[in-house]
Design a protein around this motif. Structure first.
Motif, PDB file in Angstrom:
ATOM      1  N   ASP A  59       6.840 -25.236  -2.984  1.00  0.00           N
ATOM      2  CA  ASP A  59       7.360 -26.520  -3.155  1.00  0.00           C
ATOM      3  C   ASP A  59       8.551 -27.019  -2.117  1.00  0.00           C
ATOM      4  N   GLY A  60       8.207 -27.227  -0.798  1.00  0.00           N
ATOM      5  CA  GLY A  60       8.998 -27.340   0.164  1.00  0.00           C
ATOM      6  C   GLY A  60      10.593 -26.324   0.216  1.00  0.00           C
ATOM      7  N   SER A  61      10.191 -25.192   0.169  1.00  0.00           N
ATOM      8  CA  SER A  61      11.281 -24.103   0.172  1.00  0.00           C
ATOM      9  C   SER A  61      11.705 -24.294   1.623  1.00  0.00           C
ATOM     10  N   LYS A  62      13.211 -24.018   1.333  1.00  0.00           N
ATOM     11  CA  LYS A  62      13.960 -23.938   2.805  1.00  0.00           C
ATOM     12  C   LYS A  62      14.132 -22.417   3.448  1.00  0.00           C
ATOM     13  N   ASP A  63      13.858 -21.471   2.498  1.00  0.00           N
ATOM     14  CA  ASP A  63      13.927 -20.393   3.025  1.00  0.00           C
ATOM     15  C   ASP A  63      12.517 -19.469   3.625  1.00  0.00           C
TER      16      ASP A  63
END
Length: 328
Positions: free
Chosen positions: A53-57
């Motif tokens: 879901d659009g993770s930033k990691d």
């Protein structure tokens, strides 16, 4: 597909910044798939489907690595963060044409994956929806337990039909998913929408554990926002409450006017600002609250009228196949 004896199962797992917990729980889900297949309860073609879901990691990188190492893992990636409910929906809708049943579950390891055995058994016995329900909340603090249980009670009181102590851990058959796909709401509250589909259902109880690693992405503020979305998306009772309260205030005001006229006629009135100020502040506050609730409904109408896609998939692991944008 509608295979009760050897169903293809897709475990749908939404993921948002889960790089710490995913390497720990992913093998657990795979082992559960293998165990169920070895027991003859599901097809060996079953899979674990992660929804990034659009993770930033490094979550998506980990998902791709898992899929490259074992074909039972698959993943899809949303174009941006759309929230937990949209991520679950994306996984369910993309899986429905590829399997006989889905089980949605969070990836943090809190929900007991062993409850899946009873869920699959219930499906094989004829149930199309199986809700995972917490048997107790001993691991929660008093505040968490009180607010969570109040959450379900308020939702039911306000007309949102939900299963008590059930979140988004549930089994759904392919034919339920096909009917559920016809629900085109943009404002999603899945635990209140699924019961509206109908079909034969049951509950499986389980004990919830502490999160294995990482931090929770559902603080109290998000829970309150989800509850408010659930109420205003599935019920018009708040509007009716406002109407009833407005009638009550109008009656009280009418009585107050009669009292003021009688007092004036008898020459008993005394000039004063305190009572007048209190009445004005009270009525003004009521009006603002009512306008706020009505505005919430108008805002949801505005969002629904745009018919924007509820999710957009930007990428998928090679072993998953063709992806279609949810733009109906």
């Amino acid at each position: 597909m509608n295979n009760r004896t050897d169903p293809i199962l897709y475990i749908v797992i939404p993921c948002y910044n889960e790089q710490e917990v995913l390497p720990i729980t992913a093998p657990m889900f795979l082992q559960k798939i293998n165990d169920l297949a070895a027991a003859g309860k599901i097809s060996p073609d079953s899979r674990v489907l992660f929804v990034n879901d659009g993770s930033k990691d490094r979550t998506w990188e980990i998902i791709c690595d898992l899929a490259a190492r074992d074909p039972h893992y698959a993943g899809i990636c949303q174009s941006r963060n759309r929230g937990h409910q949209n991520a679950v929906l994306a996984g369910l809708m993309e899986a429905k044409s590829r399997c006989d049943i889905t089980i949605s579950i969070d990836c943090d390891g809190q929900d007991d994956i062993n409850a899946m055995d009873a869920m699959v058994d219930a499906y094989r016995d004829g149930c199309d929806v199986v809700y995972g329900v917490r048997s107790k909340r001993e691991t929660d603090t008093f505040f968490k337990r009180f607010t969570a249980e109040s959450f379900y009670k308020i939702l039911n009181a306000m007309g949102a039909e939900v299963v008590f102590n059930h979140a988004d851990y549930r089994l759904m058959s392919a034919r339920v998913l096909e009917e559920f796909a016809r629900f085109r709401e943009v404002n999603l509250f899945l635990r209140g929408m699924v019961p509206l589909v109908g079909f034969k259902s049951t509950c499986v109880t389980y004990e919830r554990h502490e999160r294995i690693a990482g931090e929770s992405h559902y603080p109290l503020s998000k829970m309150l926002a989800l509850a408010f979305d659930g109420i205003t998306s599935l019920s018009i009772k708040p509007i009716r409450f406002i109407t009833g309260f407005g009638v009550f205030v109008a009656l009280v005001s009418f009585i107050g006017v009669l009292w003021a006229v009688i007092e004036a006629a008898l020459g008993l009135t005394v000039s004063g600002w305190a009572s007048m100020t209190s009445i004005i502040c009270f009525v003004s506050g009521v009006q603002l609250i009512c306008l706020g609730v009505i505005g919430e409904y108008i805002g949801k109408i505005y969002l629904e009228s745009k018919h924007r896609p509820r999710y957009i998939i930007s990428d998928a692991t090679p072993n998953f196949g063709e992806i279609k944008e949810d733009a109906q």
